[in-house]
Motif scaffolding. Structure first.
Motif: not given
Length: 314
Positions: A139-141, A169-173, A181-187, A189-193
Motif C-alpha cells: 500500500d505504501a509503495q 506508521g513510522g515503521h512503515l515509512a 525497490d523491493d518488488k512486492v507486487y506486479e505493477t 507503473s514506471k513511477a519510482s516508489a
C-alpha cells in the motif's frame, strides 16, 4: 436608489463563481481515492469488516481495513511545483489513529502550504493477506506511485514527495524508505516508489527484540519470526547512501517505543552520509501527535524549518 438589473445579475454571477470555487476546493479536500483496482495478494474473509471509532462525528480510529484509500488534502492557495507529504498514521499495526496522526496532520501541512495525503493502509492479517509482512508496504509503495503519477494534476513537484509516519506508521515509512525497490507486487507503473524525504515521529524502526515495540513486531511478523525476517524489517540495518534524507523526533521518556529506534536509524543515516536531523525531547511520552504538552510541542516548527532548509518548502 434601486440597483440596475445588470448590476444585480452581475453580483449573482460573481457569487455563483465564488461558490463553485469553494465547492471545488471542498471536493478536492474531501477526495478519497481507492488505492487498487485489484488488491495484490488479497484473501477474502466474510467476517473481516472495517471498524470505525467515531467521536463528535469524526472518525478517530479505524481497524480491520480491507480497502486501502488515499485521502487528498490540498492547500487553499495552490502553487505550482509544491511539496507533498503522504502520512501513515500509527496504531501498532493493530488500528490506525486516523484523526490525531492523519487528518489533523494533513490540515497542519495545508496551513504551511504543503499538499498532504492520508493513507488508510491495510493492517497485517493472515485472514486477508497471502503474506501479511508485505501488505502495508504494498500500500505504501502504491501510494507514492499514485501521487507521483498525478503530480501535475495536483500541482506537485514529482521530486518533492515525502512520507511521514507516526509510531508503527513510522515503521512503515522507514520500511518504504529502505525497501522502495523491493518488488512486492506486479505493477506496470514506471513511477519510482522512493520517497524524496522521510519525517519519522516517535517511530518504531527496529524489529530487534531488545528495542522493538513488541505489539508491532507480533502483528507484522507473527508470534515466532525467524531472525532473518526480524533483520529484514529492522530498517536501521537496511540504510544505504540512497536512503532519503530524514527528520526524526522522539521523547526520552517514551516507554512504549523507546528512543533507541530513532537513535539507531539516525546513526545508520550518518554512517551512510545521508542528510539527517534528530530531536530527542526530555519529555513527551508516546503518541503526542502535533505536540500538545512538554518540550515535544515545538516539533512542528522544527520540522517546518528542516523542510525549508532542505529545499522542500519556500
Amino acid at each position: 436608489m434601486k440597483k440596475s438589473k445588470t448590476s444585480i445579475l452581475k453580483r449573482v454571477f460573481l457569487n455563483l463563481i465564488l461558490c463553485l470555487g469553494t465547492l471545488s476546493q471542498l471536493q478536492a479536500q474531501n477526495q478519497v481515492i481507492p488505492l487498487w483496482n485489484k488488491i495484490p495478494g488479497e484473501l477474502k474473509a466474510a467476517d473481516y469488516k472495517e471498524k470505525e471509532e467515531i467521536k463528535d462525528g469524526k472518525v478517530q480510529s479505524t481497524s480491520l481495513v480491507t480497502t486501502p484509500t488515499l485521502s487528498v488534502f490540498l492547500p487553499k492557495e495552490m502553487k505550482p511545483n509544491q511539496t507533498a507529504v503522504i502520512i501513515f498514521p500509527g496504531g501498532g499495526y493493530m488500528h490506525l489513529a486516523i484523526d490525531k496522526e492523519g487528518t489533523k496532520i494533513a490540515e497542519w501541512f495545508n496551513s504551511i502550504g504543503i499538499a498532504a495525503f492520508v493513507l488508510k493502509y491495510r493492517l497485517p492479517n493472515d485472514k486477508i493477506m497471502i503474506d501479511k509482512t508485505i501488505g502495508p508496504l504494498q500500500d505504501a509503495q502504491e501510494s507514492i506511485r499514485i501521487v507521483r503519477q498525478n503530480a501535475s494534476k495536483w500541482n506537485i513537484d514529482p521530486n518533492k514527495i515525502g512520507v511521514m509516519g507516526f509510531s508503527a506508521g513510522g515503521h512503515l515509512a522507514s520500511t518504504l524508505s529502505t525497501h522502495y525497490d523491493d518488488k512486492v507486487y506486479e505493477t506496470a507503473s514506471k513511477a519510482s516508489a522512493r520517497p524524496d524525504f522521510s519525517l519519522l515521529i516517535y517511530p518504531v524502526v527496529s524489529m530487534q527484540n531488545e528495542i522493538t515495540h513488541k505489539g508491532s513486531q507480533t502483528n507484522l511478523l507473527g508470534d515466532n519470526p525467524s531472525q532473518e525476517l526480524i533483520d529484514s524489517f529492522s530498517n536501521e540495518k537496511k540504510v544505504t547512501a540512497q536512503t532519503p534524507s530524514t527528520f526524526l523526533i522522539h521523547a526520552t521518556d517514551d516507554e512504549v517505543v523507546i528512543p533507541e529506534n530513532s537513535i539507531n536509524y539516525y546513526l545508520a543515516l550518518k554512517k551512510n552520509k545521508v542528510t539527517a536531523e534528530l530531536h530527542i525531547y526530555e519529555k513527551g511520552g508516546h503518541g503526542f501527535g502535533l505536540g500538545v504538552n512538554d518540550t515535544s510541542k515545538f516539533w512542528t516548527k522544527q520540522c517546518e524549518e528542516w523542510l525549508k532548509n532542505n529545499g522542500f518548502k519556500n
